[in-house]
Scaffold this motif. Structure first.
Motif, mmCIF file in Angstrom:
data_model
loop_
_atom_site.group_PDB
_atom_site.id
_atom_site.type_symbol
_atom_site.label_atom_id
_atom_site.label_comp_id
_atom_site.label_asym_id
_atom_site.label_seq_id
_atom_site.Cartn_x
_atom_site.Cartn_y
_atom_site.Cartn_z
ATOM 1 N N TYR A 12 36.716 39.030 58.572
ATOM 2 C CA TYR A 12 37.525 39.481 57.434
ATOM 3 C C TYR A 12 38.932 39.861 57.909
ATOM 4 O O TYR A 12 39.172 39.994 59.110
ATOM 5 N N ASP A 356 53.584 41.052 49.209
ATOM 6 C CA ASP A 356 52.613 40.896 48.135
ATOM 7 C C ASP A 356 53.278 41.398 46.844
ATOM 8 O O ASP A 356 54.296 42.091 46.884
ATOM 9 N N LEU A 359 49.920 40.986 40.467
ATOM 10 C CA LEU A 359 49.564 39.807 39.666
ATOM 11 C C LEU A 359 48.696 40.207 38.475
ATOM 12 O O LEU A 359 48.250 39.363 37.714
ATOM 13 N N THR A 360 48.474 41.517 38.300
ATOM 14 C CA THR A 360 47.466 41.965 37.332
ATOM 15 C C THR A 360 48.054 42.587 36.077
ATOM 16 O O THR A 360 47.371 42.681 35.057
ATOM 17 N N ARG A 362 48.604 45.673 35.739
ATOM 18 C CA ARG A 362 48.024 47.003 35.545
ATOM 19 C C ARG A 362 49.098 48.082 35.702
ATOM 20 O O ARG A 362 50.260 47.793 35.990
ATOM 21 N N TYR A 370 47.038 50.201 45.100
ATOM 22 C CA TYR A 370 46.718 48.932 45.782
ATOM 23 C C TYR A 370 47.657 48.731 46.980
ATOM 24 O O TYR A 370 47.220 48.386 48.088
ATOM 25 N N ARG A 373 46.455 50.681 49.791
ATOM 26 C CA ARG A 373 45.214 50.211 50.409
ATOM 27 C C ARG A 373 45.402 48.949 51.233
ATOM 28 O O ARG A 373 44.639 48.685 52.160
ATOM 29 N N ILE A 374 46.407 48.134 50.890
ATOM 30 C CA ILE A 374 46.667 46.953 51.731
ATOM 31 C C ILE A 374 47.667 47.283 52.845
ATOM 32 O O ILE A 374 48.129 46.403 53.554
ATOM 33 N N ARG B 89 30.672 41.212 50.336
ATOM 34 C CA ARG B 89 31.410 42.482 50.545
ATOM 35 C C ARG B 89 31.754 43.070 49.190
ATOM 36 O O ARG B 89 32.682 42.585 48.516
ATOM 37 N N ASP B 91 32.930 46.007 48.698
ATOM 38 C CA ASP B 91 33.960 47.044 48.823
ATOM 39 C C ASP B 91 35.384 46.489 48.840
ATOM 40 O O ASP B 91 36.333 47.245 49.022
ATOM 41 N N ILE B 93 39.029 45.262 47.996
ATOM 42 C CA ILE B 93 40.032 45.657 47.013
ATOM 43 C C ILE B 93 40.568 44.392 46.365
ATOM 44 O O ILE B 93 41.060 43.502 47.058
ATOM 45 N N LYS B 94 40.519 44.314 45.041
ATOM 46 C CA LYS B 94 41.050 43.147 44.341
ATOM 47 C C LYS B 94 42.495 43.414 43.924
ATOM 48 O O LYS B 94 42.825 44.555 43.645
ATOM 49 N N PRO B 95 43.376 42.441 43.788
ATOM 50 C CA PRO B 95 43.087 41.054 44.153
ATOM 51 C C PRO B 95 42.887 40.878 45.658
ATOM 52 O O PRO B 95 43.470 41.583 46.472
ATOM 53 N N LYS B 97 43.555 38.169 48.583
ATOM 54 C CA LYS B 97 44.371 36.982 48.880
ATOM 55 C C LYS B 97 44.075 36.555 50.314
ATOM 56 O O LYS B 97 44.500 37.219 51.254
#
Lengths: 416, 416
Positions: A12, A356, A359-360, A362, A370, A373-374, B89, B91, B93-95, B97
């Motif tokens: 991953y 990034d 794309l949502t 929200r 988000y 978290r990335i 998985r 867990d 996070i979406k999206p 990529k």
């Protein structure tokens, strides 16, 4: 049914980031040593491996008969392929220095440091019979480990088939091949039993003496002082001195054998200093292999290093890179400003940033969560201010944010 | 017996250098778009592919029963694996990529642009149902081609399964799946025959009208003006506008079908503008795949691009990187100065230069000839001068040479 196969890995992004750093570093070191990257098929005629390693290897391969009736196999090692590639190009300029970092497959019981699918870095020099090539290959192997932060965490153990033969002959041993075969079993059977087997084949006195020689480990001079005068010993002293010029140290350890029919001179293995794992890498000189595949007799020396043990030892030492996702910038979008945001994202991407973008559609709160978290370093919020050519730039680490002209974004982000 | 398998490639250093540049550029572009690299097994349960693509795929795989009795296969595509990884998985996070550039294998007759072993770049976005993800994926695909120098050399043809269904329903077509199946054959059978089949299934008038719609190609608005009002058309107009913000243009071409049971929305293919090669890349939306593998229903859109057609078109356009070896520096050695030369080589290597060094002890003339053939930019000759901390630096291009202090080598070499 929808599980991965045993001994195979799903990598991953978090883990891939770490592997990419390590793999890139290894490849970069090979390039710095003037080795050139090649790429080879992952599938070959099974016969290619049988010729080099005999029927035993077949047991350990993912091999099968294809739809055209060919006996083929996923490659369990790279050497036969590289030798085949070398043999089929008569125009190559020697020395040839090649490296590659392909996947390989072995049908063995998976265990710590041993997988059914793994990567193995390979580097070889063809066309140089002298010890200078052995030194270059050994130095590359050690520089790779050192540059990954493993300096002092491993020991490079070197032995030499020619020196061992010289010693055995001096001791009057006649059954040399058989003696090697016993020596190869040294770490796998009890000491008593080992000595017995050795004495059976080499004779009582010689067996005892060989056993003592095998337990001496040290610099080349230290070991030679126990053996007495030796012709081949001079070459190994020269090897040690050359390696000193590279800034590298080796340990002479005559108990290292590795592949009997295969190696023709120096052999080596890098071992975890704490003795916890199997060998990190191994290699040696194999001057008889290329001609097996129809090439001219060609001196060759090289090594292979799998990724599994390397990962284990780097993790134990706390020097495996951090496993996390990373982007430079996340572009958050206030409703109604998607097109402007897209233009800004593309501008930053063309400047080389990893960007990034939402794309949502929200909420801004969720977008920033988000971004966090990335592991985005910066979030750019594109909203009303874009009408005046400005956006909000938020440093995700410090939390500080300010309104910045789009043209100055690069500067602001590069600040830290 | 000692040949490589048909449809497989040996990549030698000259060619590898070019591929490395192209592959690195592609991966870098994916990272700039905020995609994260993953790595996946090259071997999977065969069932994984049967579930997605039916028995047909099995014919085209390198599949076999392993020593443990499992039906397994070399992966012919990445999507089922990626869907499996996503499904396992909870867990994430979406999206999400993800990108990857693995090897794949298909047991097909090798021909121009089609090999049995190839690399395929894959990028996917999971977790976004809206057209914004389609735009991001399409923009990435186009930016990859543009950044490789293919801008204007390809056309991105987009179709949409939802729009086609809407059109077919409006025309009163009932056998929609069958109609798609015929449309998919459009380029493979004569025009007359195609129209006949279409009319058989869709009816005489509708068949004619569908045939006309399929031959219209242009901007979304141009094509919509031929079709009349359409609900889904609004989404596609929005897609086109979004892509304009990315600086990218698409062609609506409803004759593109791609995988019937598989895609659920937008589909696309990048085609050589000169029409010489098969599609360079292809992809689309596949919202129903992840749940096939035990995951939550997850919207998904992505594409794959093999390396074979890409290489063909880049070579035709003269933009494939030069195929040659390269090192920065070759260290030539006057007899007696090997240790000093080794120290200098190591110093330069640690500074990041790619440094080859003589390992043969042959004459200086021969050493420099070798330096020339491996394309060294500089040759450093280590001899008597080294006693005063100096070496001779020879620019291999200009032929100019001068004596330089070792400490100033870096500077001199970086000059050009």
């Amino acid at each position: 049914m929808f599980q991965k196969l045993k001994g195979f890995r799903d990598i991953y992004p978090e883990s891939m980031r770490a592997r990419r750093i390590v793999f890139d570093k290894i490849n970069a070191t090979a390039r710095e040593f003037g080795f050139h990257e090649i790429d080879a098929p992952s599938v070959e005629h099974l016969e290619l491996f049988r010729v080099k390693s005999g029927d035993e290897i077949v047991e350990q391969t993912f091999s099968f008969v294809d739809k055209g009736g060919r006996s083929i196999t996923l490659i369990p090692e790279l050497t036969p392929t590289v030798a085949r590639m070398l043999a089929s190009r008569k125009d190559l300029i020697k020395p040839v220095k090649w490296f590659s970092f392909p996947k390989m497959w072995r049908y063995e019981e998976p265990q710590s440091g041993r997988l059914r699918e793994f990567y193995q870095f390979n580097a070889d020099i063809f066309g140089v019979a002298g010890i200078e090539a052995d030194a270059e290959v050994l130095a590359l192997a050690m520089e790779i480990l050192d540059s990954l932060g493993l300096k002092g965490k491993y020991e490079m153990r070197v032995s030499d088939r020619l020196l061992m033969e010289e010693i055995l002959r001096k001791l009057g041993v006649e059954r040399i091949e058989e003696t090697f075969r016993v020596i190869d079993k040294r770490d796998k059977i009890p000491e008593e039993q080992f000595l017995g087997k050795l004495q059976d084949i080499a004779g009582s006195d010689a067996g005892l003496e060989i056993s003592e020689i095998l337990s001496v480990k040290g610099t080349v001079s230290e070991v030679l002082s126990k053996i007495g005068e030796s012709e081949r010993g001079e070459d190994l002293l020269e090897l040690q001195e050359l390696l000193a010029a590279y800034g590298k140290e080796i340990t002479l350890d005559l108990s290292i054998v590795r592949g009997l029919a295969y190696y023709t001179g120096v052999v080596f293995e890098a071992h975890d200093s704490k003795g916890e794992f199997r060998a990190i890498l191994g290699g040696g000189r194999y001057d008889n292999v290329v001609q097996l595949f129809g090439g001219e007799p060609t001196p060759a020396v090289g090594f292979g290093m799998g990724d599994a043990v390397l990962e284990l030892i780097m993790k134990r030492e706390g020097i495996w890179p951090e496993e996390r996702m990373e982007v430079d910038i996340f572009v958050a979008i206030v409703p109604g400003f998607r097109k402007e945001a897209t233009q800004i994202a593309m501008k930053l991407r063309k400047e080389g940033f990893r960007v990034d973008m939402d794309l949502t559609g929200r909420s801004l709160g969720k977008q920033l969560k988000y971004a966090n978290r990335i592991n985005a370093r910066y979030a750019i919020i594109v909203g009303e201010e874009v009408r005046e050519g400005k956006v909000v730039a938020k440093n995700m680490k410090s939390g500080g944010q300010r309104t910045v002209e789009i043209g100055k974004l690069k500067e602001v982000i590069n600040e830290n």
